[in-house]
Scaffold this motif. Structure first.
Motif, short mmCIF file in Angstrom:
data_model
loop_
_atom_site.label_atom_id
_atom_site.label_comp_id
_atom_site.label_asym_id
_atom_site.label_seq_id
_atom_site.Cartn_x
_atom_site.Cartn_y
_atom_site.Cartn_z
N THR A 111 0.82 -1.22 0.00
CA THR A 111 0.00 0.00 0.00
C THR A 111 0.85 1.26 0.00
O THR A 111 0.36 2.35 -0.31
N ILE A 112 2.13 1.14 0.34
CA ILE A 112 3.02 2.30 0.33
C ILE A 112 3.60 2.50 -1.07
O ILE A 112 3.66 3.62 -1.59
N PHE A 113 4.03 1.41 -1.70
CA PHE A 113 4.69 1.53 -3.00
C PHE A 113 3.71 1.94 -4.09
O PHE A 113 3.98 2.85 -4.87
N TRP A 114 2.57 1.25 -4.16
CA TRP A 114 1.61 1.51 -5.24
C TRP A 114 0.77 2.74 -4.92
O TRP A 114 0.46 3.01 -3.77
N ASP A 115 0.39 3.46 -5.96
CA ASP A 115 -0.39 4.68 -5.81
C ASP A 115 -1.87 4.33 -5.80
O ASP A 115 -2.52 4.29 -6.85
N LYS A 116 -2.39 4.06 -4.62
CA LYS A 116 -3.80 3.71 -4.42
C LYS A 116 -4.11 2.31 -4.96
O LYS A 116 -3.44 1.79 -5.84
N PHE A 117 -5.15 1.70 -4.41
CA PHE A 117 -5.62 0.40 -4.89
C PHE A 117 -6.51 0.61 -6.10
O PHE A 117 -7.49 1.35 -6.05
N ARG A 118 -6.13 -0.02 -7.21
CA ARG A 118 -6.87 0.16 -8.46
C ARG A 118 -7.21 -1.19 -9.06
O ARG A 118 -6.36 -1.84 -9.68
N PRO A 119 -8.44 -1.65 -8.90
CA PRO A 119 -8.83 -2.91 -9.53
C PRO A 119 -9.42 -2.68 -10.92
O PRO A 119 -9.90 -1.59 -11.23
N ALA A 120 -9.37 -3.70 -11.74
CA ALA A 120 -10.04 -3.69 -13.04
C ALA A 120 -11.15 -4.72 -13.00
O ALA A 120 -11.15 -5.63 -12.16
N ASP A 121 -12.08 -4.60 -13.89
CA ASP A 121 -13.16 -5.58 -13.97
C ASP A 121 -12.58 -6.93 -14.39
O ASP A 121 -11.65 -7.00 -15.20
N SER A 122 -13.14 -8.01 -13.83
CA SER A 122 -12.63 -9.34 -14.15
C SER A 122 -12.74 -9.66 -15.63
O SER A 122 -11.97 -10.48 -16.15
N SER A 123 -13.67 -9.02 -16.33
CA SER A 123 -13.81 -9.28 -17.77
C SER A 123 -12.57 -8.83 -18.54
O SER A 123 -12.18 -9.44 -19.54
N LEU A 124 -11.93 -7.74 -18.07
CA LEU A 124 -10.70 -7.27 -18.71
C LEU A 124 -9.58 -8.30 -18.54
O LEU A 124 -8.83 -8.58 -19.48
N LEU A 125 -9.48 -8.86 -17.34
CA LEU A 125 -8.46 -9.88 -17.09
C LEU A 125 -8.74 -11.13 -17.91
O LEU A 125 -7.81 -11.75 -18.45
N THR A 126 -10.00 -11.51 -18.02
CA THR A 126 -10.36 -12.67 -18.85
C THR A 126 -9.89 -12.47 -20.28
O THR A 126 -9.29 -13.37 -20.89
N GLU A 127 -10.13 -11.29 -20.81
CA GLU A 127 -9.72 -10.99 -22.18
C GLU A 127 -8.21 -11.08 -22.34
O GLU A 127 -7.70 -11.64 -23.32
N GLN A 128 -7.46 -10.55 -21.36
CA GLN A 128 -6.00 -10.61 -21.44
C GLN A 128 -5.50 -12.05 -21.39
O GLN A 128 -4.60 -12.43 -22.15
N ILE A 129 -6.08 -12.84 -20.48
CA ILE A 129 -5.65 -14.24 -20.35
C ILE A 129 -5.88 -15.01 -21.65
O ILE A 129 -4.99 -15.74 -22.12
#
Length: 537
Positions: free
Chosen positions: A280-298
């Motif tokens: 939580t210190i290194f990354w600039d805020k928690f930013r999730p993406a929709d699971s559909s985007l990850l499905t497409e990438q996979i």
């Protein structure tokens, strides 16, 4: 347009294709630049030096066999390389190496009596001769204007060696480092970064934070003054890049066939703030993406590279694992997923975890840390021991459960450590493997750094000479367990795992044993042999 070469130095386990440099390449090339990639960890003659080092160390110091040294010795290996690279001609070289390898705080004479630096030096000499030749070949082939290296605890000395070699070969080439830094939390303290850069003249730029905006800024500006680049200063309106804006990672140039898994991520940062963690210190805020985007990438990466095994590089996959596996099941896609999960209520439903397995989840890496509720609360884990046990039972019906534990957390009592060992033993039939690491402290950069400092003053671990040599140096807390006590507990942990027949595999022989262990587990708690065999090869 600028030509760049990004490298992942040794040693960084090639479990999955390195996502950081692959993402930077894809981003930079959107803006018209050209980026070559190279990973030293897929060169067998380079990476094998790590195995040789630990094997030699175990011969000289048999107690290393009980210290889970492949995990807890990586920083020591880096520090030993630092002494070799920058101090091997000093009269007290032997004493400096002894100070580094003296993990458990023994009298230095006891270490010196057993230490044979020549054997370690022989390994390092062959290693760096090989690395230098590779660097020369890469520079001739790539002809980059900018060369960058990933900077981690374990890659620290290699990064310095490579970038120094770059300046010797091509003084006009600009050099840059990025990543969490050579010690946990260094990028959270600008004064430490300044000291580090000043001590290493061959580093032109040090990127603090996420790399995309800073890296393209560097490439866009050939006359950019040397110094520290803070990523947050370059994002408009203090708004970090959204996950949906990031292109598909580009593995081109990497030896994809030599990695166990491909790498993807649906988020950056973490929604939790566990005290011992730097996410939580290194990354600039928690930013999730929709699971559909990850499905497409996979599915895109699966088709492109002909591989179906993926490592989810999210800090925790709980927010997306249900949606992701449901979508993959609906599409009828066969993939194998490996991810970190939080052992909370979401993992305690047999019905839910069975759906995860049907959607491709093969392994769940569970950071459990301790079985003491008091410590879990201090760590801000936001879970409890009952949930941990229920998660193991639910997940292990179909999924390999890898558990991670912290040894020597500040204020941990002997009774509380015994609670952890007892918990693991009682749940041994639901644990595929178990891994322990010693708590590491830094006065900045951890979510709980301030909390730790309020309870105990900090002090340097090493002598002034080593601190000056390293330019940055590890800290430890004045109060709490001594080094000897921490390693005593680590030995007890390793012995307890042996007694419970719970493996912690680091070699193919150990992986084979871990896979065969399924035959001894109760009915309904076995992992499918074809899944394990294919997952680990």
């Amino acid at each position: 347009m600028t030509k760049a070469l990004l490298m992942v130095p040794h040693f960084w386990d090639p479990v999955c294709v390195p996502l950081g440099v692959s993402s930077l390449k894809a981003w930079a090339e959107l803006y018209g630049h050209t980026v070559d990639l190279f990973d030293f960890n897929t060169v067998a003659s380079v990476f094998d030096a790590q195995r040789q080092y630990f094997e030699e160390g175990k011969r000289q110091f048999p107690e290393w066999n009980l210290w889970n040294i492949e995990r807890n010795g990586t920083e020591m290996l880096a520090q030993d390389q630092m002494v070799y690279l920058f101090a091997r001609h000093r009269n007290n070289y032997q004493e400096l190496v002894a100070e580094v390898v003296n993990l458990s705080g023994l009298p230095l004479t006891d270490v010196l009596d057993r230490l044979n630096t020549e054997r370690f030096d022989h390994i390092f000499a062959k290693l760096y001769s090989r690395v230098r030749k590779i660097v020369e070949i890469l520079m001739t082939k790539s002809k980059p204007q900018v060369v960058g290296c990933s900077l981690y605890n374990s890659t620290w000395p290699a990064t310095l060696f490579i970038l120094r070699a770059i300046k010797e070969i091509s003084p006009e080439t600009r050099t840059v480092v990025g990543g969490p830094g050579p010690l946990m939390g260094i990028t959270a303290v600008k004064t430490e970064v300044v000291d580090f850069v000043n001590a290493n003249y061959f580093i032109d730029y040090f990127i603090i934070g996420e790399g995309e905006a800073a890296f393209t800024h560097l490439l866009d500006n050939p006359d950019l003054p040397y110094g520290i680049i803070v990523s947050k200063d370059l994002t408009s309106g203090d708004k970090p890049i959204k996950m949906a804006e990031l292109p598909l990672p580009d593995y081109s140039g990497l030896s994809v066939d030599k990695y166990l898994q491909l790498s993807v991520a649906s988020s950056r940062g973490c929604p939790f703030e566990c005290s011992f963690c730097a996410e939580t210190i290194f990354w600039d805020k928690f930013r999730p993406a929709d699971s559909s985007l990850l499905t497409e990438q996979i599915l895109t990466l699966k088709a492109k590279y002909g591989r179906d095994s993926f490592y989810l590089c999210d800090s925790l996959a709980n927010p997306i694992i249900t949606g992701l596996t449901a979508e993959l099941s609906r599409l009828g896609e066969s993939v194998r997923l490996d991810s970190y999960l939080r052992a909370d209520n979401s993992c305690t439903s047999f019905r839910r975890t069975r759906k995860w397995r049907e959607g491709g989840l093969i392994r769940a890496r569970l950071g459990m840390e301790s079985a003491s509720q008091r410590l879990l609360d201090q760590m801000v884990k936001m879970t409890n021991v009952d949930q941990m046990a229920a998660s193991l039972r639910s997940l292990s019906a179909d999924i390999m459960t890898s558990t991670l534990w912290i040894v020597g957390y500040p204020s941990e009592t002997d009774e509380e450590f015994d609670m952890t060992l007892k918990f693991i033993h009682e749940n041994r039939n639901y644990i595929y493997q178990s891994d322990a690491w010693l708590f590491q402290y830094h006065p900045e950069g951890l979510a709980g750094s301030e909390q730790f400092q309020q309870k105990s003053k900090k002090k340097y671990r090493f002598s002034d000479e080593l601190n000056q040599l390293f330019a940055v140096s590890p800290y430890q807390l004045e109060q709490g367990l001594s080094l000897g006590e921490k390693f005593d507990r680590l030995e007890r942990f390793v012995r307890a795992m042996e007694n419970s027949k719970i493996p912690n595999p680091y070699t193919m022989h150990e992986w084979h044993f871990a896979s065969n262990r399924r035959e001894t587990l109760p009915k309904g708690r076995k992992w499918a042999s074809k899944n394990i065999a294919s997952f680990n090869t």
